[in-house]
Design a protein around this motif. Structure first.
Motif, short mmCIF file in Angstrom:
data_model
loop_
_atom_site.label_atom_id
_atom_site.label_comp_id
_atom_site.label_asym_id
_atom_site.label_seq_id
_atom_site.Cartn_x
_atom_site.Cartn_y
_atom_site.Cartn_z
N ALA A 241 0.83 -1.21 0.00
CA ALA A 241 0.00 0.00 0.00
C ALA A 241 0.86 1.26 0.00
N GLY A 242 2.08 1.15 -0.52
CA GLY A 242 2.95 2.32 -0.57
C GLY A 242 2.44 3.43 -1.45
N PHE A 243 1.46 3.13 -2.31
CA PHE A 243 0.90 4.16 -3.19
C PHE A 243 0.26 5.29 -2.38
N HIS A 244 -0.13 5.02 -1.13
CA HIS A 244 -0.73 6.06 -0.30
C HIS A 244 0.26 7.21 -0.06
N LYS A 245 1.52 6.88 0.14
CA LYS A 245 2.55 7.90 0.39
C LYS A 245 2.68 8.81 -0.83
N LEU A 246 2.76 8.21 -2.02
CA LEU A 246 2.84 8.99 -3.25
C LEU A 246 1.60 9.88 -3.40
N ALA A 247 0.43 9.31 -3.13
CA ALA A 247 -0.81 10.06 -3.28
C ALA A 247 -0.87 11.24 -2.32
N ASN A 248 -0.50 11.02 -1.06
CA ASN A 248 -0.57 12.09 -0.06
C ASN A 248 0.40 13.22 -0.36
N GLU A 249 1.63 12.85 -0.77
CA GLU A 249 2.63 13.87 -1.10
C GLU A 249 2.18 14.71 -2.30
N THR A 250 1.62 14.05 -3.30
CA THR A 250 1.18 14.77 -4.49
C THR A 250 -0.02 15.64 -4.19
N ARG A 251 -0.93 15.15 -3.33
CA ARG A 251 -2.10 15.94 -2.98
C ARG A 251 -1.69 17.25 -2.32
N GLU A 252 -0.66 17.22 -1.49
CA GLU A 252 -0.18 18.46 -0.86
C GLU A 252 0.30 19.44 -1.93
N LEU A 253 0.98 18.91 -2.96
CA LEU A 253 1.47 19.78 -4.02
C LEU A 253 0.33 20.38 -4.83
N THR A 254 -0.67 19.55 -5.17
CA THR A 254 -1.78 20.06 -5.98
C THR A 254 -2.60 21.10 -5.22
N GLU A 255 -2.71 20.93 -3.90
CA GLU A 255 -3.43 21.92 -3.10
C GLU A 255 -2.67 23.25 -3.07
N GLU A 256 -1.35 23.18 -2.91
CA GLU A 256 -0.55 24.41 -2.93
C GLU A 256 -0.58 25.04 -4.32
N MET A 257 -0.58 24.20 -5.35
CA MET A 257 -0.60 24.68 -6.73
C MET A 257 -1.84 25.53 -7.00
N GLN A 258 -2.96 25.16 -6.39
CA GLN A 258 -4.19 25.92 -6.55
C GLN A 258 -4.22 27.15 -5.65
N GLU A 259 -3.69 27.01 -4.44
CA GLU A 259 -3.89 28.03 -3.41
C GLU A 259 -2.88 29.17 -3.47
N LEU A 260 -1.59 28.88 -3.58
CA LEU A 260 -0.57 29.91 -3.40
C LEU A 260 -0.59 30.99 -4.49
N PRO A 261 -0.59 30.66 -5.77
CA PRO A 261 -0.65 31.73 -6.78
C PRO A 261 -1.94 32.54 -6.67
N PHE A 262 -3.03 31.87 -6.31
CA PHE A 262 -4.31 32.57 -6.16
C PHE A 262 -4.21 33.61 -5.04
#
Length: 446
Positions: A241-262
């Protein structure tokens, strides 16, 4: 004759019950396939594995070339299966028009890849399934990319192009870095009124890192979740179930990608300095609810994700075309010199006087589209086409970059050649039948 005691094991003790169960299920399914005919799917490569389908047949390098070859063997519509996922390759413009255009009401959704959703990329307009959320995104896009707004952004975009030209003069050997920076600079300026740093810009690195991780969703571990979504409920500590680590790390990036420039744009607006950009236009028009604000963030981030890499890819193909076709480069330069001379740069107002530059751009989109296979659609209900069954959830893929469409020898003579002159008629005028396949088909066009 000895009597069988009820306590005696009914099976040989060396064969586990689980194994016997698997064998029994496998035998049942095989018999089912023999005695109960499958639906008549379109022709395609023979499935080599009952569970995996055509896993061994799917190309990993230049898939469009393989799909074009399949088209010659199996016809305009080719079918294959991976696990439970059915896919059809549309190998003619007729099939593309019949399905993606004329039946766009059921061919306009997107297939949902479980790992992509776990990564937080379900915010992106381009991969949202057809439905209310996507239609709301489209409404925002149609407002902000209307002609008036697009023209108002021309000075911003022109400045970024001039910066590229200046950097090419200073350090031509770093041309790859320069044109990649233009892709990011254009989008960040147009969407957020943000000027990126010359190198190592934080916002750009953030977005590129989040975007690059999408390809990891198809790696062996995560792909198991795509095939069997129930695996997403495994706890993180569970083996495999190591895919959870990849998913969680990427989700943090996608949230920042939407939030910070805005936040950057919002801060300027709150200070009374309302910048001219897509985010500010949307904020001034749609800001009546929290849902609207979230949609604006998603639309803006989608604009960056969909525009930066594709712009850079097209510029890269342009540099290659000019380097390998010097006679075409000279012809294009002569036209520019005849129109603007050598005392100024080309402006938007000059484009009507530069038909060869227009033809060159058309040919570039045909010859080397940024997305050779487009973005796959997904059917929302069962369908029948020319007597063949296409089940709900099938992915129809249009091979933009192969013999079926942009390399169709019936329409383009010597289709592998880069030749802008093919877009002129016998009188030297630009043809009026131009269709840009590079931006897709149907309701998901563009």
């Amino acid at each position: 004759m000895a009597l069988l005691h009820i306590s005696d094991p009914p099976f040989h003790p060396s064969i586990p019950l689980a194994t016997l169960t698997i064998i029994a299920v496998w035998a049942f399914l095989r018999l089912w396939r023999i005695f109960f005919k499958n639906p008549s799917y379109p022709p395609g490569p023979v499935e080599r594995n009952f569970l995996l389908g055509n896993w061994d047949d799917i190309p990993t390098v230049k898939p469009w070339a393989t799909y074009a070859q399949w088209g010659k063997v199996y016809g305009d519509v080719v079918h294959f299966r991976l696990y439970r996922q059915h896919t059809i390759i549309l190998n003619s413009i007729e099939a593309v028009d019949d399905l993606l255009e004329k039946r766009s009401n059921i061919y306009s959704s997107r297939s949902q890849i479980e790992m992509v959703n776990l990564m937080g990329w379900d915010f992106a307009t381009g991969i949202k399934p057809y439905g209310p959320q996507w239609r709301n995104h489209r409404r925002f896009f149609q407002y902000v990319f209307r002609s008036a707004v697009s023209q108002s952004l021309r000075p911003v975009l022109s400045k970024k192009v001039n910066d590229l030209l200046y950097n090419l003069l200073l350090t031509p050997e770093n041309f790859i870095g320069h044109y990649k920076s233009l892709g990011a600079a254009n989008i960040m300026a147009a969407v957020y009124a943000y000027d990126i740093a010359p190198t190592n810009d934080y916002f750009v690195s953030l977005s590129e890192n989040a975007t690059a991780r999408v390809s990891l969703s198809l790696a062996p571990g995560p792909s198991a979740v795509n095939a069997f979504p129930i695996l997403k409920y495994l706890p993180e500590w569970f083996p495999g179930a190591g895919f959870h680590k990849l998913a969680n790390e990427t989700r943090e990036l996608t949230e920042e990608m939407q939030e910070l420039p805005f936040r950057h744009t919002k801060k300027m607006m709150d200070s009374g300095n309302s910048p001219l950009c897509i985010a500010s236009e949307l904020m001034e028009r749609f800001n009546s609810s929290e849902e609207d604000i979230e949609t604006i963030k998603e639309v803006c981030a989608s604009s960056y994700a969909g525009g930066a890499d594709t712009t850079a890819a097209s510029l890269g193909m342009f540099f290659m075309a000019m380097a390998t076709h010097p006679e075409i480069q000279k012809k294009a330069q002569r036209e520019i010199d005849n129109v603007v001379g050598n005392g100024r740069l080309v402006t938007w107002d000059d484009m009507q006087l530069l038909p060869y530059i227009d033809a060159l751009n058309r040919e570039l989109m045909r010859w080397r589209p940024a997305l050779p296979l487009g973005i796959a659609h997904c059917t929302t209900q069962d369908d029948v086409y020319k007597g063949y069954f296409i089940p709900k959830g099938t992915i129809p893929t249009n091979g933009i970059f192969h013999r079926a469409i942009s390399r169709d020898e019936r329409k383009f003579k010597d289709p592998d050649q880069f030749n802008p002159d093919r877009h002129f008629d016998e009188h030297g005028n630009l043809k009026n039948d131009y269709q840009s396949y590079a931006f897709g088909f149907g309701r998901r066009y563009g």
